[in-house]
Every structure is written in C-alpha cells, then in structure tokens.
Design an enzyme around this catalytic site. Sequence first.
Site, PDB file in Angstrom:
ATOM      1  N   GLU A  44     -10.988 -17.721   6.484  1.00 51.42           N
ATOM      2  CA  GLU A  44     -12.012 -18.032   5.487  1.00 51.42           C
ATOM      3  C   GLU A  44     -11.465 -18.988   4.426  1.00 51.42           C
ATOM      4  O   GLU A  44     -10.346 -18.817   3.938  1.00 51.42           O
ATOM      5  CB  GLU A  44     -12.477 -16.724   4.833  1.00 51.42           C
ATOM      6  CG  GLU A  44     -13.602 -16.877   3.835  1.00 51.42           C
ATOM      7  CD  GLU A  44     -14.111 -15.535   3.322  1.00 51.42           C
ATOM      8  OE1 GLU A  44     -15.157 -15.514   2.676  1.00 51.42           O
ATOM      9  OE2 GLU A  44     -13.437 -14.496   3.591  1.00 51.42           O
ATOM     10  N   LYS A 113     -22.119 -18.538   4.133  1.00 48.86           N
ATOM     11  CA  LYS A 113     -21.950 -17.088   4.207  1.00 48.86           C
ATOM     12  C   LYS A 113     -23.191 -16.378   3.670  1.00 48.86           C
ATOM     13  O   LYS A 113     -23.750 -16.756   2.629  1.00 48.86           O
ATOM     14  CB  LYS A 113     -20.704 -16.683   3.409  1.00 48.86           C
ATOM     15  CG  LYS A 113     -20.223 -15.258   3.620  1.00 48.86           C
ATOM     16  CD  LYS A 113     -18.880 -15.053   2.915  1.00 48.86           C
ATOM     17  CE  LYS A 113     -18.354 -13.635   3.127  1.00 48.86           C
ATOM     18  NZ  LYS A 113     -17.039 -13.437   2.466  1.00 48.86           N
ATOM     19  N   CYS A 173     -16.051 -12.856   7.357  1.00 53.98           N
ATOM     20  CA  CYS A 173     -15.383 -11.723   6.710  1.00 53.98           C
ATOM     21  C   CYS A 173     -16.309 -10.555   6.367  1.00 53.98           C
ATOM     22  O   CYS A 173     -16.579  -9.708   7.199  1.00 53.98           O
ATOM     23  CB  CYS A 173     -14.638 -12.216   5.466  1.00 53.98           C
ATOM     24  SG  CYS A 173     -13.348 -11.080   4.897  1.00 53.98           S
ATOM     25  N   SER A 357      17.905   2.197 -11.852  1.00 54.33           N
ATOM     26  CA  SER A 357      18.015   3.410 -12.660  1.00 54.33           C
ATOM     27  C   SER A 357      18.737   4.521 -11.926  1.00 54.33           C
ATOM     28  O   SER A 357      19.090   5.528 -12.524  1.00 54.33           O
ATOM     29  CB  SER A 357      16.610   3.899 -13.032  1.00 54.33           C
ATOM     30  OG  SER A 357      15.927   4.342 -11.870  1.00 54.33           O
ATOM     31  N   GLY A 358      18.932   4.356 -10.615  1.00 55.21           N
ATOM     32  CA  GLY A 358      19.461   5.441  -9.812  1.00 55.21           C
ATOM     33  C   GLY A 358      18.378   6.362  -9.299  1.00 55.21           C
ATOM     34  O   GLY A 358      18.649   7.337  -8.614  1.00 55.21           O
ATOM     35  N   ILE A 360      14.254   6.897  -7.503  1.00 58.10           N
ATOM     36  CA  ILE A 360      13.648   6.514  -6.232  1.00 58.10           C
ATOM     37  C   ILE A 360      12.789   5.255  -6.343  1.00 58.10           C
ATOM     38  O   ILE A 360      12.641   4.498  -5.374  1.00 58.10           O
ATOM     39  CB  ILE A 360      12.815   7.688  -5.666  1.00 58.10           C
ATOM     40  CG1 ILE A 360      12.554   7.464  -4.169  1.00 58.10           C
ATOM     41  CG2 ILE A 360      11.520   7.870  -6.437  1.00 58.10           C
ATOM     42  CD1 ILE A 360      12.015   8.685  -3.471  1.00 58.10           C
ATOM     43  N   ASP A 361      12.211   4.975  -7.508  1.00 61.21           N
ATOM     44  CA  ASP A 361      11.326   3.814  -7.631  1.00 61.21           C
ATOM     45  C   ASP A 361      12.096   2.497  -7.560  1.00 61.21           C
ATOM     46  O   ASP A 361      11.745   1.607  -6.780  1.00 61.21           O
ATOM     47  CB  ASP A 361      10.535   3.893  -8.941  1.00 61.21           C
ATOM     48  CG  ASP A 361       9.535   5.046  -8.937  1.00 61.21           C
ATOM     49  OD1 ASP A 361       9.062   5.401  -7.845  1.00 61.21           O
ATOM     50  OD2 ASP A 361       9.245   5.584 -10.007  1.00 61.21           O
ATOM     51  N   SER A 362      13.122   2.351  -8.377  1.00 63.72           N
ATOM     52  CA  SER A 362      13.915   1.118  -8.305  1.00 63.72           C
ATOM     53  C   SER A 362      14.668   1.049  -6.982  1.00 63.72           C
ATOM     54  O   SER A 362      14.936  -0.040  -6.461  1.00 63.72           O
ATOM     55  CB  SER A 362      14.889   1.018  -9.482  1.00 63.72           C
ATOM     56  OG  SER A 362      15.782   2.117  -9.506  1.00 63.72           O
TER      57      SER A 362
END
Length: 717
Positions: A44, A113, A173, A357-358, A360-362
């Site tokens: 598209e 469209k 689409c 940070s140590g 889980i996110d980083s």
Amino acid sequence: MHLITVSTCALNQWSLDFTGNRSRIITSIVQAKAAGASLRTGPELEIPGYGCADHFLEGDTELFSWESLAEIMKDDRTSDILWDVGLPIAHRNVRYNCRVHVYNKKILLIRPKLSLANDGNYREMRWFTPWTTRKVEEYFLPRSIAKITGQIKVPFGDAVISTNDTCIGAETCEELFTPRGPHIEMGLDGVEIFLNGSASHHELRKLNTRIELIREATLKSGGIYLYANQQGADGDRLYYDGSATIFVNGAIVAQSSQFSLNEVEVVTATVDLEEVRSFRSSKARAMQARETVGYQRFPAGMSLSSDIDEFDPTLAPSKEIKVRYHLPEEEIALGPACYLWDYLRRSKQAGYFIPLSGGIDSCATSVIVYSMCRLVHEAIEKGENPLVLADLRRIAGEEEDSTWSPSSPQEIAGRIFHTAFMGMEKNSSVDTRKRARDLSAAIGGYHLNFDIDTVVSAVTNLFSAVTKFTPRYKMHGGTNVSNLALQNIQARLRMVMSYMFAQLLPTVRGRTKPGSLLVLGSANVDESLRGYFTKYDCSSADINPIGAISKTDLKKFITWAGKTFDMPLLETFVTATPTAELEPIGGADGYIQSDEADMGMSYNELSVYGRLRKVDKLGVYSMWSKLVHEWGNLLSPQEIYEKVRWFHWCYAINRHKMTTITPSYHAEQYSPDDNRYDLRPFLYPPFEYAYTKIEKTLKAMGAAATKKPEVKGQKED
C-alpha cells in the site's frame, strides 16, 4: 489446465524516500519477471511510503509520487508484465489512497480505496476520503504521465480489469478486514484473481488473524489471492512484518518472511485458473452470482497465461505449503531487532547505548540488540544482501575501501553496542552489578561500570545549600516526599549521564567520522500503564524496543533466548526480584526495594488491567464487574474493588508521563502510548461516580461483598 505465474512482494519502503522506494519497486518487478510472472502486485502507498502521515496533505508528496511513477513506467524493464503500485491521488480536489494498474506504459485503471483504516495506529481519514462502491469516473492524467502513456484520461473508481483469459480485482489492506470485503462481490461477479496491497504492522500474535482472513477470502467461493505488504521500519513506531502470501481456494502456496533485513522479497507461484472455475461450480454460489450487480470491466489487451498451446511438462501448479508462524518469544527476538537495524542504518548514527540496571527489562532490550547482531551476521555470512555489510561498515566508522567483515555477532556488538552500569554505592547490590557486566560480556558489548554517588551528592548538596533543607530517605527518618525525590534525582541523573556518554563514547574510542550513539530505553508496557517510572529518567531515550511488551512476555522471551542463544546466564535475570535499586539496601530489617511491592500490584495483574482498559474498552465500573467473575474464585468483590480502585488512581495521576514517553516499538494492543495509539486525557478528575456506583452495588450484596471464596478442596469451619 490453464496455468499462470503470479508474484507478490514485501518491500522495505521508507516514508518520503522517493528515490529508494522507486528503486525497490523496479527491483521487485524485475525479479517477478525473471521468475516468469506475468502479474505483480506491491504494498500500500509504496511509492511515497505508507507512513508519510501529514506529509500526505502536502502537494509535493503527490507530485513526487507521480514523477516516481513516470520513472517506473519509462524503465523498459517494467514492460511486458501487468503490475500495480500504490500512491496518493487527488481527484476533483479530493485526496484518495489509490492503486494504479499498468501494462506496457499504459494505465488501465486507477482504483481508490473504499474503506479506510481509522482506529488504533491508523488515521487514514485525516488524509484521505473513501471512494464509493461501484462508482467509476474519468480521471485526466497529469501531462508528465500523458506524455508517456499517450492517454488523456483513464478510468478512476471501483472497477476490475479483464485480460484475455481471466478477470482481476483489487482491494486495499483494511478492506480485507471489513465484514463485507470487496472480494465477496467481486468473486461472485467472476473475478478470479484478487490483489491486496497492504501496510499491516506487526503486533504479537497478530499474523494468525491476517492469514485466516486471507484464507477465508478464497475459501468460500474460490479464487487466487495475492497479498503484498510493507516490511521494515518506515520512520515511525510501527514495524511492518512482510509475510506476503499467495492463496488458491483457501490453500497457501507461497509466503515471504515475516522478519528480514532484505529490502526486497518477491514470492512467486504458478496457479491453475481451471482449479478456481471448478471450485466455483456449486449451484448455491451460482444463484448468488446471478443476483450480483456487475462491475465495470476494463480490458488489458493481454493474457496472463502463455500464448503457447502445447502442453508444457516443466510448468506445474505450486503445491500447498504450511504457514510459517513464529512463537511470541521469537517475534520479540526478531521484530524489534529488525526495527532497530532499520532505525540505526537510516539515522546514520554510530550505534546504541543502554544503561544496564541488572534487571530483566534492560536485559531484554540488550538481548534484542544481540538478536539484531545475529541477524546482521547471518545476512553477511549468506552473502545474499551486500547492502547489510556496507551499512555495517558505515555504522562502525570504517573507511569506504574497508574490507572488514565481522567473524561473529559479538564482534558486531563490540563495535556498535555500548552498555554502562551506573550504580550507587549504598543502593546497588553486588549481584545486579555482576549481572550487568556478565550480560554485556556475553553479548560482546563495550561495557562501563561506575558509580554516580558524587554527582548525586553534588546536586543534593546544592539543593540543601539553597533551601537549608536536607532530604532524607524514609528509612533514615525522611518523609515519603523526600524519599521519592532522592530516588528521582538518581534516575534523572542517569538519563543525563547516558546522553553524555552516548554522545562522546565514539570519540573516546577513536572514531573520526561523525556519529553519536542512540540511547535505548527499557521501560515495559506494564510499568508505563502504571506510571511506575520517573518522568525524564533513564526511560527517556531515543527509542524503546520493549515499550509495548508486557513483563510476562519479556520473562518468557528471556527464558527462550537463554536456551536458543546459548546464554544460560539469562536465567538469573528471570529469577531475580525486580527492583529499581533507588533506595539504600539493608537497615535493621535487611530491606531490599521491590518493584511489585512499590507498585502495589503484580505485573500479571497489570497485563489484565491493560487489556480490559484498552482492548475490551472497559471503564472503572465495567472492569470491576468483569473481574468479579474472572477473579471471583480468588478474591471477594470488595477486594477486587480495592484493586481496581488502586490501579485507576495510579493510572490517573501518572497518565501525564505518557505525553513525554520515549517512542516505543508497537507490539501490544494495550500499549498506553499517548502519541496516537491511546488517545486519552492526561489530567483526570477522580473517578468518584464510578466508585460510588460500585460501593452501592457492594452494599446491596450484603455479606457476599466481603465473603472470601471457598478454596477448592477445603471445607469451611
């Protein structure tokens, strides 16, 4: 048998990159022809790029799109094949999202469209107007196009194309997703081939929905369906995940990759028109087809099948294949990784920087960068896409005549990925510091480990000198306000330090070419929803790959990555207690700050609140009502009310943070991104009306409101 060969594609288009977009379109047409195809369709709005947004309101965008179309048509390599492309076109001063069908430098039809995507991430009604079903008018071509085609005017509207051997219709689409898609009426009117140019974004677990809709489009009444899609990051928060497909009578016969570093992917299939005709032989369909209002047909003056009458034993219909689906954990590994690569190479910066940070996110963000390095290395090893190596050399600051080629993903990370653990002597644990160091080493990143105590002290001492007030942590006799202020100053100073290091580290490491590092954020979608982060802290970054991914999914991803990437140390991040480490460790009771304790709710609960609020569109009262049924075997109605009320209080007072949140890769339906996906106020009144209604209901329930549910297997005393 009546065999034809057809192609569809996934293109990595970039908004307003008219030169690059044109080149990729031409390449796809050339590749389709080389594969023996007589028909090619594409994504598209592929000429200007789908994500131009308010640039669609500028006359330049349409002008440049027409000029690009002229260049594509003039290229002799695009002749002798029927193809269509997407671009914005103004007709009678009204702007439409259109497909233009071309054969041998002639425009056969401009098809606007009919149904515009106008919710979630999409605002097509802001820029375009939907066309009317079955309406066809004349469109007078721009002079630059008329010189090429020799045509003054062409049909514009909801019509179909007839070749000498079949009939072709197009939908765009969103029209596939509508209850009454155009393919239904077109199929009943004898259209045998459907083209769909799309720009459909990646979302976790979404591909299945798209595939089943395409399957259903041809399963009821037969047909050949060519679905094209954009692939890659086109300059916004979305990643378009390719998966171009070809279906025949409900069976998939071709599929491109969902995640790839390639700029052009063409998939081709040989299909039998007679299979469609045989599939449509039922009397029930014939009765409905008889009553269908016919479409205007415009002749192409060509055949999709070969003119040779003799039987060709080397040409056979493509066989059905199995749809390729990725696990959600794989989607997290691949989608954001491909997005990061596109963002990095197109921004022309020197790499990425993340404050580790140590936690889980980083960790998850860093592992996604490692996944990107793996994909880049794999592409270089295969040697099929020389652009990847050229881009990597440029990003890494190599000279133009460089012959450097990385031997591993870690070597790539060592050149373009930078990490830092910015600790506090009394607040940061030995374990988190070690996890950060070990993770960066496993990935191959350039790691720094330092404390920011002196910087924090300098700021707090300045404040004390000016105000004659010394803020203290709560455990040291301070108030909640001073306790939070001391946490926030650490978080905000980490943001300041991150940008300083990101800007200067390339110079420190001897880079002579221009380019700084892009700072990565790592706040997950649940924390954003709850507002559990400091405004303008280290979550304030250039982009955030996990900003729309839940904590639950991130944990599963890290477990999966630990096994798949052979990184056993990742399991230590999964089992570690989530903590911001913004308060001193220890004290008389051995206190360790905990995210879930601070939030007053679990990450699993946040995922539930998020889906009920955004996906199910439930307000305070409706959310409580539903949770009474869903959580009633665990909690009393009163306890559920207290949880719902606490969530909405936290949500309301923190909603303002969404106005400044780092742009995040969109991956989850309950993303609270304020930019355009989740349009809600950021200054809320108390939800007292809803609370009062719930309290009245609880009062009417009597003792049942506070009665604990009976645990299965136990008896009441």
